[in-house]
Design an enzyme around this catalytic site. Structure first.
Site, short mmCIF file in Angstrom:
data_model
loop_
_atom_site.label_atom_id
_atom_site.label_comp_id
_atom_site.label_asym_id
_atom_site.label_seq_id
_atom_site.Cartn_x
_atom_site.Cartn_y
_atom_site.Cartn_z
N ASP A 1 17.38 -0.06 3.41
CA ASP A 1 17.21 1.34 3.80
C ASP A 1 18.33 1.83 4.71
O ASP A 1 18.49 3.02 4.91
CB ASP A 1 15.88 1.53 4.53
CG ASP A 1 14.70 1.32 3.60
OD1 ASP A 1 14.78 1.78 2.45
OD2 ASP A 1 13.70 0.69 4.01
N ASP B 1 17.45 6.78 -0.99
CA ASP B 1 16.25 6.20 -1.59
C ASP B 1 16.39 6.40 -3.11
O ASP B 1 16.22 7.51 -3.63
CB ASP B 1 15.00 6.89 -1.05
CG ASP B 1 13.73 6.19 -1.52
OD1 ASP B 1 13.69 5.73 -2.67
OD2 ASP B 1 12.78 6.09 -0.72
N ASN C 1 17.98 -8.95 2.97
CA ASN C 1 16.58 -9.37 3.14
C ASN C 1 16.34 -10.58 2.23
O ASN C 1 17.19 -10.90 1.41
CB ASN C 1 15.65 -8.19 2.80
CG ASN C 1 15.83 -7.75 1.37
OD1 ASN C 1 15.52 -8.48 0.44
ND2 ASN C 1 16.36 -6.55 1.17
N1 CTP Z 1 13.52 1.77 -2.93
C1 CTP Z 1 14.63 2.42 -3.41
N2 CTP Z 1 15.65 2.76 -2.58
C2 CTP Z 1 15.58 2.47 -1.27
C3 CTP Z 1 14.46 1.79 -0.76
C4 CTP Z 1 13.43 1.45 -1.62
O1 CTP Z 1 14.68 2.69 -4.62
N3 CTP Z 1 16.60 2.79 -0.49
C5 CTP Z 1 12.42 1.45 -3.87
C6 CTP Z 1 12.09 -0.03 -3.98
O2 CTP Z 1 12.81 -0.64 -5.05
C7 CTP Z 1 10.60 -0.03 -4.26
C8 CTP Z 1 10.11 1.25 -3.56
O3 CTP Z 1 11.26 2.06 -3.38
O4 CTP Z 1 10.31 0.10 -5.64
C9 CTP Z 1 9.47 1.00 -2.23
O5 CTP Z 1 10.32 0.20 -1.45
P1 CTP Z 1 9.84 -0.36 -0.03
O6 CTP Z 1 10.92 -1.19 0.55
O7 CTP Z 1 8.46 -0.93 -0.14
O8 CTP Z 1 9.63 0.95 0.83
P2 CTP Z 1 10.58 2.06 1.39
O9 CTP Z 1 10.48 3.25 0.49
O10 CTP Z 1 11.93 1.52 1.66
O11 CTP Z 1 9.83 2.41 2.75
P3 CTP Z 1 9.58 1.49 4.05
O12 CTP Z 1 10.79 0.59 4.16
O13 CTP Z 1 9.49 2.48 5.14
O14 CTP Z 1 8.31 0.74 3.82
#
Ligand code: CTP
Length: 399
Positions: free
Chosen positions: A279, A306, A210
């Site tokens: 993700d 996560d 990304n």
């Molecule tokens: N994060 C993480 N591990 C992942 C994805 C996200 O630790 N696999 C952490 C990011 O560093 C951030 C928080 O979770 O502090 C939220 O990340 P974000 O990308 O906004 O959301 P997601 O939890 O991935 O959910 P979505 O993609 O569905 O919005």
């Protein structure tokens, strides 16, 4: 508002080829609003003209101890006592020797003798000269008296040889100055920051990632270090320079970031997850480059862990801060993440906002708290946003 705005800095320039780099230092200090008074030795003036420093600093440059006009106010004492930090860049073996022996025979040495402010020495000289026992002992003595040393760096020296003796980078010197002028409110704390994107390999030459630049996480690491914290930065692939004094762990994939973060989590007091973690990853990474065919292709993806959710489960006494990167329903989505991941607060980023989010030097965020409180922070540099985030972490420790 920067750490250097209106701060009074004495910059001593001595006679080495690196004296020209002190011009850039002066320019950057003035750009951040510092009031720089430059003092040049006679030898420094053989390399660079005082007029250049005068133009860049917007202040008179001190050169001669017995200047009748300036000395009618005992100028060297005035410059020395008003300074909040003194920097000697470049510092030759000669000035290091004089300082270590209390010699005051020109403007710079007399001013430094009379200067009670913290002092930073930035040596720059030939590698053998730097290795010389006299220079090393003088530096050790200055260090025992509380002088700070930045550099020298290794590399090509002006005398044609390679080795330790290059003036430290201007960025590193600037950062040390900022640090000495910043209250050490995170002293004794260990913090972990993540930054940048992760990269999941599809085959040896392609990956899923990304556009995260890492700037927000690096700003968080720099500001924490500047406030005296012991900082570990776990970073995905970025083009940014490691912040000085920070322990940097470079990772590529979400899995590597997960391992590094969980391993360090136990020994820190706070974790701020600013990384944009993937993700999903390809279910299979091809061992050879995937060849195109005439047909459409699809890629099977599997979930990565996560990391922050896991940290929320492991959390003991640590403060846990997350980011929420959103393009719609910002507050609602951020609130869910705050709760699900067991965070102390979450910093929500609207990625559709102008001048905010990925790649930008500025950010506009909203902070959400478990009790329902919502704080909108105005558009600011990522360093200022980082300062706001650490202020809130500090407040939680004080509570
Ligand atoms: N994060 C993480 N591990 C992942 C994805 C996200 O630790 N696999 C952490 C990011 O560093 C951030 C928080 O979770 O502090 C939220 O990340 P974000 O990308 O906004 O959301 P997601 O939890 O991935 O959910 P979505 O993609 O569905 O919005």
């Amino acid at each position: 508002m920067t750490a250097l705005k209106d701060r009074k800095i004495l910059l001593g320039v001595t006679g080495g080829i690196a004296a020209y780099k002190a011009l850039e230092l002066t320019r950057l200090l003035a750009l951040e609003g510092a009031r720089v008074r430059v003092i040049m030795t006679r030898s420094a003036m053989e390399f660079v003209q005082p007029l250049s420093f005068q133009v860049l600093s917007g202040q008179p440059v001190c050169t001669h101890l017995f200047d009748l006009e300036a000395e009618s106010r005992i100028g060297h004492i005035e410059v020395a006592t008003e300074a909040e930090v003194a920097v000697i860049a470049p510092a030759t073996a000669n000035i290091i020797g004089k300082l270590a022996h209390g010699i005051g025979d020109d403007y710079l040495t007399t001013a430094l003798l009379a200067c009670p402010a913290p002092k930073i020495i930035c040596p720059a000289m030939n590698v053998n000269m730097f290795d010389n026992q006299a220079v090393q002992e003088n530096l050790a003595k200055l260090s025992s008296w509380g002088f700070h040393q930045v550099g020298p760096d290794a590399g090509n020296l002006a005398c044609g040889v390679q080795g330790l003796g290059r003036l430290a980078s201007v960025d590193e010197i600037m950062e040390k100055i900022r640090q000495l002028l910043t209250p050490q409110s995170l002293q004794g704390k260990q913090v972990l920051v993540t930054a940048g994107p992760t990269r999941e390999m599809v085959d040896p030459v392609r990956h899923l990632t990304n556009p995260s630049s890492g700037k927000m996480g690096y700003a968080l690491a720099r500001v924490a270090k500047r406030r005296g914290a012991e900082v570990t930065l776990v970073s995905g692939p970025t083009f940014l320079n490691s912040p000085s004094g920070v322990k940097e762990i470079r990772v590529t994939t979400a899995k590597e970031m997960h391992q590094a973060v969980v391993e360090h989590m136990v020994q820190v007091d706070a974790v701020v997850m600013a990384a944009a973690v993937s993700d999903y990853r390809p279910k299979v990474t091809a061992s050879e480059k995937i060849k195109k065919s005439d047909d459409n292709e699809s890629l099977e993806l599997e979930r990565t862990d996560d990391i922050l959710f896991r940290l929320g489960e492991l959390k003991n006494n640590q403060i846990l801060v997350g980011f929420a990167a959103e393009t719609e329903n910002v507050l609602e989505n951020a609130k869910k993440k705050l709760q699900q991941k067991n965070l102390d607060f979450i910093v929500a980023n609207d990625l559709t906002a102008a001048s905010a989010g990925f790649g930008s030097d500025t950010n506009e965020v909203t902070i959400l708290w478990p009790g329902g409180e919502v704080e909108n922070l105005p558009l600011e540099s990522k360093e200022v946003i980082a300062a706001h985030i650490w202020n809130r972490v500090e407040r939680l420790w004080q509570a």
